[in-house]
Design a protein around this motif. Structure first.
Motif, PDB file in Angstrom:
ATOM      1  N   SER A 187       0.835  -1.214   0.000  1.00  0.00           N
ATOM      2  CA  SER A 187       0.000   0.000   0.000  1.00  0.00           C
ATOM      3  C   SER A 187       0.865   1.257   0.000  1.00  0.00           C
ATOM      4  CB  SER A 187      -0.950  -0.005   1.205  1.00  0.00           C
ATOM      5  OG  SER A 187      -0.239   0.001   2.428  1.00  0.00           O
ATOM      6  N   TYR A 188       2.052   1.177   0.624  1.00  0.00           N
ATOM      7  CA  TYR A 188       3.001   2.294   0.555  1.00  0.00           C
ATOM      8  C   TYR A 188       3.456   2.528  -0.881  1.00  0.00           C
ATOM      9  CZ  TYR A 188       7.697   4.326   0.493  1.00  0.00           C
ATOM     10  OH  TYR A 188       8.812   5.070   0.169  1.00  0.00           O
ATOM     11  N   MET A 189       3.787   1.453  -1.596  1.00  0.00           N
ATOM     12  CA  MET A 189       4.263   1.587  -2.973  1.00  0.00           C
ATOM     13  C   MET A 189       3.159   2.104  -3.891  1.00  0.00           C
ATOM     14  SD  MET A 189       6.967  -1.550  -3.585  1.00  0.00           S
ATOM     15  CE  MET A 189       5.848  -2.888  -3.182  1.00  0.00           C
ATOM     16  N   ARG A 190       1.927   1.647  -3.665  1.00  0.00           N
ATOM     17  CA  ARG A 190       0.819   2.154  -4.472  1.00  0.00           C
ATOM     18  C   ARG A 190       0.631   3.656  -4.256  1.00  0.00           C
ATOM     19  NH1 ARG A 190      -1.816  -2.962  -3.382  1.00  0.00           N
ATOM     20  NH2 ARG A 190      -2.774  -2.075  -1.512  1.00  0.00           N
ATOM     21  N   ALA A 191       0.745   4.099  -3.003  1.00  0.00           N
ATOM     22  CA  ALA A 191       0.603   5.526  -2.700  1.00  0.00           C
ATOM     23  C   ALA A 191       1.739   6.335  -3.324  1.00  0.00           C
ATOM     24  CB  ALA A 191       0.563   5.739  -1.186  1.00  0.00           C
ATOM     25  N   LEU A 192       2.975   5.818  -3.224  1.00  0.00           N
ATOM     26  CA  LEU A 192       4.136   6.532  -3.766  1.00  0.00           C
ATOM     27  C   LEU A 192       4.049   6.670  -5.283  1.00  0.00           C
ATOM     28  CD1 LEU A 192       6.893   7.798  -3.003  1.00  0.00           C
ATOM     29  CD2 LEU A 192       7.917   5.539  -3.370  1.00  0.00           C
ATOM     30  N   SER A 193       3.466   5.683  -5.940  1.00  0.00           N
ATOM     31  CA  SER A 193       3.404   5.691  -7.406  1.00  0.00           C
ATOM     32  C   SER A 193       2.500   6.782  -7.975  1.00  0.00           C
ATOM     33  CB  SER A 193       2.936   4.320  -7.921  1.00  0.00           C
ATOM     34  OG  SER A 193       1.580   4.094  -7.584  1.00  0.00           O
ATOM     35  N   THR A 194       1.707   7.428  -7.122  1.00  0.00           N
ATOM     36  CA  THR A 194       0.791   8.473  -7.608  1.00  0.00           C
ATOM     37  C   THR A 194       1.444   9.846  -7.699  1.00  0.00           C
ATOM     38  OG1 THR A 194      -0.036   9.000  -5.385  1.00  0.00           O
ATOM     39  CG2 THR A 194      -1.159   7.236  -6.594  1.00  0.00           C
ATOM     40  N   PHE A 195       2.681   9.987  -7.182  1.00  0.00           N
ATOM     41  CA  PHE A 195       3.335  11.298  -7.127  1.00  0.00           C
ATOM     42  C   PHE A 195       4.320  11.497  -8.272  1.00  0.00           C
ATOM     43  CE2 PHE A 195       2.058  10.427  -2.746  1.00  0.00           C
ATOM     44  CZ  PHE A 195       1.394  11.611  -2.439  1.00  0.00           C
ATOM     45  N   GLU A 196       4.537  12.769  -8.615  1.00  0.00           N
ATOM     46  CA  GLU A 196       5.499  13.147  -9.639  1.00  0.00           C
ATOM     47  C   GLU A 196       6.500  14.134  -9.059  1.00  0.00           C
ATOM     48  OE1 GLU A 196       3.495  14.620 -13.067  1.00  0.00           O
ATOM     49  OE2 GLU A 196       2.401  12.751 -13.436  1.00  0.00           O
ATOM     50  N   LYS A 197       7.597  14.319  -9.766  1.00  0.00           N
ATOM     51  CA  LYS A 197       8.644  15.241  -9.312  1.00  0.00           C
ATOM     52  C   LYS A 197       8.075  16.646  -9.156  1.00  0.00           C
ATOM     53  CE  LYS A 197      13.413  16.590 -10.281  1.00  0.00           C
ATOM     54  NZ  LYS A 197      14.568  16.461 -11.198  1.00  0.00           N
ATOM     55  N   GLY A 198       8.373  17.273  -8.025  1.00  0.00           N
ATOM     56  CA  GLY A 198       7.881  18.608  -7.740  1.00  0.00           C
ATOM     57  C   GLY A 198       6.671  18.625  -6.835  1.00  0.00           C
ATOM     58  N   ASN A 199       5.984  17.469  -6.691  1.00  0.00           N
ATOM     59  CA  ASN A 199       4.817  17.394  -5.800  1.00  0.00           C
ATOM     60  C   ASN A 199       5.243  17.553  -4.343  1.00  0.00           C
ATOM     61  OD1 ASN A 199       2.956  14.810  -7.620  1.00  0.00           O
ATOM     62  ND2 ASN A 199       3.156  16.986  -8.006  1.00  0.00           N
ATOM     63  N   LYS A 200       4.345  18.132  -3.556  1.00  0.00           N
ATOM     64  CA  LYS A 200       4.516  18.189  -2.103  1.00  0.00           C
ATOM     65  C   LYS A 200       3.353  17.456  -1.444  1.00  0.00           C
ATOM     66  CE  LYS A 200       6.893  22.683  -1.967  1.00  0.00           C
ATOM     67  NZ  LYS A 200       6.855  24.067  -1.424  1.00  0.00           N
ATOM     68  N   THR A 201       3.629  16.812  -0.320  1.00  0.00           N
ATOM     69  CA  THR A 201       2.570  16.108   0.389  1.00  0.00           C
ATOM     70  C   THR A 201       2.963  15.916   1.848  1.00  0.00           C
ATOM     71  OG1 THR A 201       1.043  14.238   0.248  1.00  0.00           O
ATOM     72  CG2 THR A 201       3.386  13.740  -0.004  1.00  0.00           C
ATOM     73  N   GLN A 202       2.012  15.446   2.632  1.00  0.00           N
ATOM     74  CA  GLN A 202       2.244  15.189   4.048  1.00  0.00           C
ATOM     75  C   GLN A 202       2.473  13.698   4.279  1.00  0.00           C
ATOM     76  OE1 GLN A 202       2.383  17.858   6.261  1.00  0.00           O
ATOM     77  NE2 GLN A 202       2.143  19.008   4.348  1.00  0.00           N
ATOM     78  N   VAL A 203       3.404  13.406   5.165  1.00  0.00           N
ATOM     79  CA  VAL A 203       3.664  12.026   5.579  1.00  0.00           C
ATOM     80  C   VAL A 203       3.477  11.936   7.086  1.00  0.00           C
ATOM     81  CG1 VAL A 203       5.365  10.167   5.697  1.00  0.00           C
ATOM     82  CG2 VAL A 203       5.321  11.662   3.711  1.00  0.00           C
ATOM     83  N   VAL A 204       2.710  10.935   7.507  1.00  0.00           N
ATOM     84  CA  VAL A 204       2.514  10.696   8.940  1.00  0.00           C
ATOM     85  C   VAL A 204       3.238   9.402   9.303  1.00  0.00           C
ATOM     86  CG1 VAL A 204       0.850  10.331  10.799  1.00  0.00           C
ATOM     87  CG2 VAL A 204       0.272  11.847   8.883  1.00  0.00           C
ATOM     88  N   VAL A 205       4.075   9.475  10.341  1.00  0.00           N
ATOM     89  CA  VAL A 205       4.794   8.290  10.809  1.00  0.00           C
ATOM     90  C   VAL A 205       4.501   8.053  12.277  1.00  0.00           C
ATOM     91  CG1 VAL A 205       6.645   8.598   9.120  1.00  0.00           C
ATOM     92  CG2 VAL A 205       6.912   9.556  11.418  1.00  0.00           C
ATOM     93  N   ASP A 206       4.607   6.785  12.644  1.00  0.00           N
ATOM     94  CA  ASP A 206       4.556   6.396  14.054  1.00  0.00           C
ATOM     95  C   ASP A 206       5.997   6.310  14.534  1.00  0.00           C
ATOM     96  OD1 ASP A 206       4.578   4.956  16.465  1.00  0.00           O
ATOM     97  OD2 ASP A 206       2.778   3.847  15.938  1.00  0.00           O
ATOM     98  N   ARG A 207       6.368   7.217  15.430  1.00  0.00           N
ATOM     99  CA  ARG A 207       7.735   7.254  15.957  1.00  0.00           C
ATOM    100  C   ARG A 207       7.714   6.891  17.431  1.00  0.00           C
ATOM    101  NH1 ARG A 207      10.851  12.554  14.519  1.00  0.00           N
ATOM    102  NH2 ARG A 207      10.875  11.484  12.477  1.00  0.00           N
ATOM    103  N   LYS A 208       7.950   5.620  17.711  1.00  0.00           N
ATOM    104  CA  LYS A 208       7.958   5.102  19.080  1.00  0.00           C
ATOM    105  C   LYS A 208       6.652   5.413  19.798  1.00  0.00           C
ATOM    106  CE  LYS A 208      12.992   5.310  19.542  1.00  0.00           C
ATOM    107  NZ  LYS A 208      14.148   5.852  20.302  1.00  0.00           N
ATOM    108  N   GLY A 209       5.531   5.215  19.095  1.00  0.00           N
ATOM    109  CA  GLY A 209       4.217   5.394  19.695  1.00  0.00           C
ATOM    110  C   GLY A 209       3.626   6.776  19.535  1.00  0.00           C
TER     111      GLY A 209
END
Length: 405
Positions: free
Chosen positions: A374-396
């Motif tokens: 699902s990460y790869m499917r999401a990444l495949s939708t972007f092109e060079k120059g795009n900006k977006t938000q990423v949410v990570v779980d960092r130690k809870g």
């Protein structure tokens, strides 16, 4: 007379003292030494490694099964584009490279033969595929793949005079980093009857067993008995079984010849294809445990006769194509929710945004990330120059950052 007697006593003592057996660590240290200059296919360093492995086979009592003693040379012209087929039918000369498969045979006079393989070539001073950015440096490839060769040699030692219902062909392949060239050449130019090959075991990067003891085993779907055998003999690992017989290592060449395969892998890491992949970072206790585990699998299968082959779905067919990169090394063995980052590439979007090793990506843009696919499917939708938000779980704790591709 007294001194002569003492000298004779000392000589007898030395002669009777057994030589210490060569360990898995000893093999890795030799193969990943700077003197071999990264073992790139066709180089003097690779030839030194090939001769070392051939001598190890000889000393273990494994007979030669190459076309030139233990060696199976193959000469080829490198590809000039990724879609071109490699031409092996060339004479040595300008722009050609000669690789050396190293092949040993344990003949138990059995009807079928088990192939045990691992590639021993690497990237030299930074051939194509290197992820190093900086000054020219030797890529020693301790995990990739001195580790697999060392475990192969340990298995050769274990299999002497045991599990004699199969013969064993031990092959260390050249040219893997250039596109599975050595294994592909062997399958097309075998030194035994491949119709009598029972199954093939491949080990590529088995030196970095993590604290949670996660071990990936690919190809469990290529014979009906594999999944049960792999599971029932496991007492030490958090197994990640994968059905497919297709992957970026030498087992693929045998799967494509309708031979059941099992491939063992402890995961990628930040030193992958970099000069920092050195012997002192390997988990040698873990490697010994993996060797023992593979031996138990071979033992379990010894009285099963010739295993049936089964086609599997090629999981890479579902992999999306990308126009951008985030600049992370995924933890391919992570089985939690999300995509765990196992390494960060220098100068890429992830590093610039402050992402860290150990972060688990749970959202990329508008897409929820539940696993690697699902990460790869999401990444495949972007092109060079795009900006977006990423949410990570960092130690809870949930951390949100902005990424610019």
């Amino acid at each position: 007379m007294k001194y002569s007697s003492l000298l004779i006593f000392l000589l007898v003592l030395v002669a009777c003292k057994k030589l210490e057996p060569i360990s898995i660590k000893d093999d890795v240290i030799f193969l990943s030494d700077d003197k071999l200059e990264g073992r790139q296919t066709g180089t003097v360093g690779e030839k030194k490694a090939a001769n070392y492995i051939a001598n190890r086979f000889k000393n273990l009592g494994i007979e030669a099964k190459g076309t030139q003693n233990y060696l199976q040379p193959f000469t080829f012209k490198p590809k000039t584009n990724p879609h071109q087929k490699v031409n092996y039918n060339v004479k040595e000369g300008d722009s050609t490279i000669t690789g050396l498969n190293v092949i040993g045979f344990l003949d138990n006079k059995a009807e079928n033969t088990v192939v045990i393989g691992a590639h021993y070539d690497h990237l030299g001073y930074g051939a194509e595929g290197s992820l190093h950015r900086g000054e020219k440096a030797i890529h020693n490839g301790a995990d990739d793949n001195a580790s697999g060769v060392a475990v192969l040699l340990d298995l050769a030692k274990k299999l002497k005079e045991t599990n004699t219902n199969n013969n064993y062909l031990f092959i260390t392949f050249s040219g893997e980093e250039m596109g599975l060239l050595g294994s592909n050449y062997f399958v097309k130019n075998p030194t035994i009857d491949t119709k009598r090959v029972n199954y093939m075991i491949n080990m590529d990067m088995v030196g970095r067993l993590k604290t949670d003891s996660t071990l990936a085993v690919y190809g469990v779907g290529t014979s009906p008995i594999f999944k049960q055998t792999v599971t029932s003999n496991n007492a030490n690992f958090k197994l990640i079984p994968k059905e497919s017989g297709i992957g970026p290592s030498d087992h693929t060449s045998f799967y494509n010849a309708n031979i059941p395969v099992l491939h063992f892998f402890t995961g990628q890491h930040e030193d992958y294809h970099k000069p920092t992949d050195d012997y002192d970072k390997l988990n040698y206790k873990g490697m010994q445990t993996i060797s023992n585990y593979i031996f138990e699998i071979i033992t379990d299968l010894d009285d099963n006769g010739k295993l049936p082959f089964r086609k599997t779905k090629n999981e890479s067919d579902d992999t999306p194509r990308f126009k951008v990169v985030l600049g992370v090394i995924p933890d391919y063995l992570f089985d939690g929710k999300g995509m765990r980052i196992d390494g960060i590439s220098e100068g890429k979007p992830a590093q610039k945004a402050g992402l860290k090793k150990g972060d688990v990506v749970i959202k990329l843009g508008d897409s929820t990330v539940t696993d690697l696919m699902s990460y790869m499917r999401a990444l495949s939708t972007f092109e060079k120059g795009n900006k977006t938000q990423v949410v990570v779980d960092r130690k809870g704790e949930k951390v949100e950052v902005e990424i610019e591709f």
